[in-house]
Design a protein around this motif. Structure first.
Motif, mmCIF file in Angstrom:
data_model
loop_
_atom_site.group_PDB
_atom_site.id
_atom_site.type_symbol
_atom_site.label_atom_id
_atom_site.label_comp_id
_atom_site.label_asym_id
_atom_site.label_seq_id
_atom_site.Cartn_x
_atom_site.Cartn_y
_atom_site.Cartn_z
ATOM 1 N N ASN A 65 -76.437 -5.434 -25.109
ATOM 2 C CA ASN A 65 -77.413 -6.336 -25.806
ATOM 3 C C ASN A 65 -77.103 -7.738 -25.487
ATOM 4 O O ASN A 65 -76.006 -7.999 -24.612
ATOM 5 N N GLY A 66 -77.445 -8.905 -26.095
ATOM 6 C CA GLY A 66 -77.292 -10.092 -25.675
ATOM 7 C C GLY A 66 -78.026 -10.778 -24.587
ATOM 8 O O GLY A 66 -77.677 -11.772 -23.967
ATOM 9 N N PHE A 67 -79.192 -10.047 -24.421
ATOM 10 C CA PHE A 67 -80.132 -10.440 -23.138
ATOM 11 C C PHE A 67 -81.033 -11.619 -23.843
ATOM 12 O O PHE A 67 -81.224 -11.827 -24.997
ATOM 13 N N GLY A 68 -81.938 -12.028 -22.930
ATOM 14 C CA GLY A 68 -83.059 -12.952 -23.458
ATOM 15 C C GLY A 68 -84.130 -12.177 -23.614
ATOM 16 O O GLY A 68 -84.812 -12.194 -24.808
ATOM 17 N N PHE A 69 -84.897 -11.472 -22.662
ATOM 18 C CA PHE A 69 -85.853 -10.800 -22.745
ATOM 19 C C PHE A 69 -85.856 -9.672 -21.464
ATOM 20 O O PHE A 69 -85.826 -9.856 -20.662
ATOM 21 N N THR A 70 -85.712 -8.359 -22.240
ATOM 22 C CA THR A 70 -85.467 -7.105 -20.943
ATOM 23 C C THR A 70 -86.667 -6.567 -20.589
ATOM 24 O O THR A 70 -87.727 -6.664 -21.216
ATOM 25 N N GLU A 71 -86.671 -6.117 -19.416
ATOM 26 C CA GLU A 71 -87.611 -5.481 -18.638
ATOM 27 C C GLU A 71 -87.121 -4.697 -17.579
ATOM 28 O O GLU A 71 -86.004 -4.622 -17.252
ATOM 29 N N GLY A 72 -88.284 -3.600 -17.098
ATOM 30 C CA GLY A 72 -88.003 -3.149 -15.731
ATOM 31 C C GLY A 72 -86.687 -2.200 -15.470
ATOM 32 O O GLY A 72 -85.994 -2.303 -14.827
ATOM 33 N N PRO A 73 -86.398 -1.359 -16.744
ATOM 34 C CA PRO A 73 -85.066 -0.502 -16.568
ATOM 35 C C PRO A 73 -85.317 0.462 -15.587
ATOM 36 O O PRO A 73 -86.354 1.293 -15.351
ATOM 37 N N VAL A 74 -84.287 0.924 -14.472
ATOM 38 C CA VAL A 74 -84.248 1.827 -13.790
ATOM 39 C C VAL A 74 -82.996 2.542 -13.652
ATOM 40 O O VAL A 74 -81.855 1.857 -13.656
ATOM 41 N N TRP A 75 -82.959 3.869 -13.653
ATOM 42 C CA TRP A 75 -81.759 4.395 -13.714
ATOM 43 C C TRP A 75 -81.201 4.942 -12.301
ATOM 44 O O TRP A 75 -82.143 5.607 -11.565
ATOM 45 N N ASP A 76 -80.025 4.409 -12.081
ATOM 46 C CA ASP A 76 -79.464 4.857 -10.654
ATOM 47 C C ASP A 76 -78.375 6.050 -10.972
ATOM 48 O O ASP A 76 -77.669 6.145 -11.644
ATOM 49 N N PRO A 77 -78.587 7.210 -10.059
ATOM 50 C CA PRO A 77 -77.979 8.204 -10.314
ATOM 51 C C PRO A 77 -76.635 8.343 -10.369
ATOM 52 O O PRO A 77 -75.729 8.894 -10.622
ATOM 53 N N ALA A 78 -76.074 6.855 -9.620
ATOM 54 C CA ALA A 78 -74.524 6.692 -9.913
ATOM 55 C C ALA A 78 -74.040 6.263 -11.217
ATOM 56 O O ALA A 78 -72.951 6.136 -11.413
ATOM 57 N N GLY A 79 -75.062 6.319 -11.995
ATOM 58 C CA GLY A 79 -74.488 6.193 -13.410
ATOM 59 C C GLY A 79 -74.850 4.908 -14.086
ATOM 60 O O GLY A 79 -74.243 4.570 -15.122
ATOM 61 N N PHE A 80 -75.605 4.070 -13.762
ATOM 62 C CA PHE A 80 -76.040 2.734 -14.497
ATOM 63 C C PHE A 80 -77.472 2.556 -14.318
ATOM 64 O O PHE A 80 -78.257 3.233 -13.798
ATOM 65 N N LEU A 81 -77.963 1.395 -14.915
ATOM 66 C CA LEU A 81 -79.411 0.994 -14.988
ATOM 67 C C LEU A 81 -79.529 -0.442 -14.337
ATOM 68 O O LEU A 81 -78.593 -1.271 -14.577
ATOM 69 N N TYR A 82 -80.620 -0.585 -13.909
ATOM 70 C CA TYR A 82 -80.861 -1.880 -13.310
ATOM 71 C C TYR A 82 -81.868 -2.290 -14.308
ATOM 72 O O TYR A 82 -82.564 -1.932 -15.002
ATOM 73 N N VAL A 83 -81.642 -3.805 -14.723
ATOM 74 C CA VAL A 83 -82.529 -4.117 -15.796
ATOM 75 C C VAL A 83 -82.840 -5.592 -15.404
ATOM 76 O O VAL A 83 -81.939 -6.469 -15.310
#
Length: 334
Positions: A65-83
């Motif tokens: 949390n602590g974001f401004g306004f989140t969008e566009g999540p993408v899961w990377d198989p390496a085990g993290f998200l792009y947001v």
């Protein structure tokens, strides 16, 4: 995309933060909205089929949390998200322990996906372009014009069954003070040679988009009309026979259709008023995942593809599902 009610597209952030009071029985998680009211996580079934997709005891978890306004999540198989963060103007790498690392500073980044080469694609609103972003934070513009005119503000993007890139171009995030050059809000196809083709201009504010697992159907929602359209998708990259699949009515501050994803059985998960609306392939509303913050987008991920990651205003959440998600780019890579 910072969605708004049709009559007030300018008040994007305020609408997202000023969530209405929603106190629901059986809620498991709550958070305070901008006006001090509380909005709670709960599951509202309209059909018994809803419980075949997720457990009645499913727990919503805050990833970060602590974001401004989140969008566009993408899961990377390496085990993290792009947001994407449309307010902080950055794309983050978000790990499951809550740590977040900015990888690029970019004016109003929006929807993201991976292409068939596993490049991160982003709809860059301020650039008015679809771009490819490298893991070390550099970008290349893939398309920023149609017939010589600048796009409005590309919003969401997916990879089709043919490996081409498909994206929406509403005016919802058209940079302040800049002129709209294309006199409509279109849905486009970008091929591997860089050619841009208009698929349709019949939507007023096209937003989220997705393909069915068999590649025969193409869904696009309209944030202004508050509905979802479905088209026949053809092997030559064209669409036809568009019609209304479903509508998501709601109050002025409840949120509108935005990001969408499908599971492997063809059920559609669409952000909308108060949360995520779940539809079966026949257009029946099975139920709604009520969220503590208004969601803008979602993505499938996890080691087994059974986790739904949700970007909702200032936070990123995860929700375990019984159904397995369908990821367009994964098919295109085969």
């Amino acid at each position: 995309m910072k969605t708004a009610a049709p009559s007030d597209a300018a008040g994007l952030v305020k609408i997202c933060l000023a969530a209405a009071v929603i106190l629901l029985a059986g809620s498991r998680m709550s958070t305070s909205s901008a006006d001090g009211a509380k909005r709670s996580f709960s599951l509202e079934a309209k059909s018994s089929q809803f419980w075949k997709l997720l457990s009645k005891d499913a727990k919503l978890t805050t990833v970060a949390n602590g974001f401004g306004f989140t969008e566009g999540p993408v899961w990377d198989p390496a085990g993290f998200l792009y947001v994407s963060d449309e307010t902080l103007n950055k794309i983050f790498r978000v790990r499951l322990d809550g740590t977040k690392e900015p990888i690029i500073s970019l004016g109003d980044p929006d929807g993201n996906t991976f292409d068939s080469r596993h490049r991160l694609l982003d709809c860059a609103s301020v650039l008015r372009a679809v771009i490819a972003v490298t893991p070390d934070g550099h970008y290349t513009v893939l398309a920023d014009r149609f017939e010589g005119k600048r796009f409005n503000s590309p919003n969401d993007v997916v990879v089709g069954p043919d490996g081409a890139i498909y994206f929406t171009d509403p005016t919802l995030d058209l940079p302040a003070g800049e002129k709209q050059e294309i006199p409509f809000q279109g849905v486009y196809r970008l091929d591997t040679q860089g050619n841009v083709r208009l698929l349709t201009k019949e939507l007023t504010q096209p937003n989220g988009l997705a393909f069915s697992p068999d590649g025969k159907l193409f869904y696009v929602d309209d944030s202004e009309q508050r509905n979802i359209r479905v088209y026949r998708f053809h092997r030559n990259g064209t669409i036809s026979s568009g019609h209304i699949f479903g509508s998501e009515p709601g109050g002025k501050d409840d949120g509108v259709p935005d990001g969408m994803k499908l599971d492997q059985s063809g059920n559609i998960f669409v952000t909308g008023p108060r949360g995520i609306w779940v539809w079966d392939p026949h257009g029946r509303h099975l139920g709604t995942i009520i969220m503590p913050e208004q969601p803008a987008n979602l993505a499938w991920g996890g080691n087994d593809g059974h986790t739904l990651y949700i970007t909702a205003t200032t936070s990123v959440y995860s929700l375990p599902m019984m159904t397995r998600g369908f990821v367009e780019g994964a098919r295109a890579q085969k």
